[in-house]
Design a protein around this motif. Structure first.
Motif, PDB file in Angstrom:
ATOM      1  N   GLY A 159      48.679  12.041   3.328  1.00 49.66           N
ATOM      2  CA  GLY A 159      49.111  10.798   2.696  1.00 49.66           C
ATOM      3  C   GLY A 159      47.955   9.934   2.244  1.00 49.66           C
ATOM      4  O   GLY A 159      46.790  10.354   2.293  1.00 49.66           O
ATOM      5  N   PRO A 160      48.263   8.721   1.817  1.00 55.34           N
ATOM      6  CA  PRO A 160      47.215   7.824   1.305  1.00 55.34           C
ATOM      7  C   PRO A 160      46.140   7.523   2.343  1.00 55.34           C
ATOM      8  O   PRO A 160      44.969   7.365   1.978  1.00 55.34           O
ATOM      9  N   ALA A 165      44.724  14.354   1.518  1.00 50.31           N
ATOM     10  CA  ALA A 165      43.953  15.532   1.949  1.00 50.31           C
ATOM     11  C   ALA A 165      42.527  15.506   1.401  1.00 50.31           C
ATOM     12  O   ALA A 165      41.978  16.542   1.028  1.00 50.31           O
ATOM     13  N   GLY A 166      41.976  14.310   1.377  1.00 45.32           N
ATOM     14  CA  GLY A 166      40.590  14.176   0.936  1.00 45.32           C
ATOM     15  C   GLY A 166      40.411  14.414  -0.549  1.00 45.32           C
ATOM     16  O   GLY A 166      39.291  14.628  -1.013  1.00 45.32           O
ATOM     17  N   GLY A 167      41.519  14.394  -1.275  1.00 46.91           N
ATOM     18  CA  GLY A 167      41.433  14.557  -2.724  1.00 46.91           C
ATOM     19  C   GLY A 167      41.046  15.959  -3.168  1.00 46.91           C
ATOM     20  O   GLY A 167      40.574  16.165  -4.278  1.00 46.91           O
ATOM     21  N   ASP A 171      47.592  18.600  -6.527  1.00 50.18           N
ATOM     22  CA  ASP A 171      48.926  18.926  -6.002  1.00 50.18           C
ATOM     23  C   ASP A 171      49.260  18.132  -4.743  1.00 50.18           C
ATOM     24  O   ASP A 171      50.412  17.778  -4.516  1.00 50.18           O
ATOM     25  N   ASP A 172      48.263  17.901  -3.891  1.00 52.30           N
ATOM     26  CA  ASP A 172      48.550  17.228  -2.618  1.00 52.30           C
ATOM     27  C   ASP A 172      49.045  15.796  -2.844  1.00 52.30           C
ATOM     28  O   ASP A 172      49.964  15.337  -2.165  1.00 52.30           O
TER      29      ASP A 172
END
Ligand SMILES: [Zn+2]
Length: 302
Positions: A159-160, A165-167, A171-172
């Motif tokens: 999430g934010p 997921a660390g960018g 897709d995440d």
């Protein structure tokens, strides 16, 4: 067959069936399970094919499916597939997919408004998609009266708070925004950690590694035992050698440790192992074998 009852139909007092969203050749076998060897697949070809492996093309077979449990008078869904109409540029199989999953659910006598609990074993694209659906261009919860259960560690990571997921992949962020955030906003999401008891038969517990919050759902009813292991296993070759991770396992060492721990308990306590993506009957009965591996008692050919 789009929905079917697995052998046994009932475990204790819990009825089990599954609704298949998609099944087919998923990935080259050793791309899916990179540490496996060609020999391991070939030596077990007599039962891996065709439910789990296509020898001619060396492709692993995958199934996207939702397990439906009728437990303690309630309807519980285990994992929620890919969903329709998603922007998933990093996943060709999932990108803008359109399927008839909701019709298949209806065929199995599951009406969305009657679903009481939705379990997301972890927050990957193929486990949360049907959390929501598109209504007039807006993502809204598909199961408006359900409590959605999501591991808090995955919500934090994907999430934010965790920068999606660390960018690492677009897709995440996309899947969090279309499949999780709307459920949050509707007040239907319960984030759990340590353990979560659903009812007298069903308990969630952490099995991290595949993702930070990956979890398993244990079923204990009467003398029957089962464990829904999510993506702890993508292929039976990971039962034969539990050190084999899938290419999607984010923390290899933790994933190996969780896989071994859950399989040891399943063997010792005669829990039926029910992974998210197995073909065939979708289940495996496991026993301890030599060198820290396991064998399948009843092989999962249909
Ligand atoms: Zn998965």
């Amino acid at each position: 067959m789009n929905s079917e009852r697995i052998p046994g139909t009932k475990l204790g007092e819990v009825e089990i069936l599954r609704v298949v969203e998609w099944q087919g050749a998923f990935l080259p076998a050793r791309q899916l399970v990179p540490e496996s060897t060609e020999e391991e697949w070939r030596e077990n070809a007599d039962w891996l094919a065709p439910d789990h492996w296509l020898p001619d093309t060396d492709q692993a077979v995958g199934t996207l499916q939702t397990w439906v449990l009728r437990s303690a008078g309630r309807t519980v869904l285990v994992d929620a597939g890919v969903g329709n109409g998603r922007e998933r540029p990093g996943s060709p199989l999932f990108h803008r997919r359109e399927g008839d999953f909701l019709a298949r659910l209806a065929e199995a006598d599951v009406r969305p408004e009657e679903v009481d609990v939705v379990v997301n074993t972890h927050l990957h694209a193929d486990h949360v998609g049907w959390n929501t659906h598109d209504v007039d261009g807006e993502w809204v919860p598909t199961f408006p009266n359900a409590q959605y259960l999501l591991p808090a560690a995955d919500d934090a990571f994907f999430g934010p708070a965790g920068g999606y997921a660390g960018g690492r992949r677009e897709d995440d962020r996309l899947l969090y925004e279309d499949s999780i955030a709307p459920v949050h906003r509707a007040g239907l999401l319960t984030l759990w950690q340590d353990a979560h008891r659903i009812d007298e038969h069903l308990t969630l517990e952490p099995a991290p590694g595949h993702s930070p919050g990956s979890s398993v759902l244990r079923l204990a009813s009467g003398d029957d035992r089962a464990v829904f292991v999510g993506d702890l296993l993508h292929s039976p070759v990971q039962i034969l050698d539990p050190t084999h991770n899938s290419c999607f396992c984010l923390d290899p060492a933790k994933a190996q440790a969780s896989r071994r721990r859950i399989l040891e308990r399943a063997a010792d306590q005669h829990e039926l192992v029910i992974p998210a993506h197995f073909g065939g009957t979708g289940t495996a009965e496991v026993r301890r074998a030599g060198q820290g591996g396991f064998s399948l008692v009843r092989r999962t050919t249909a």
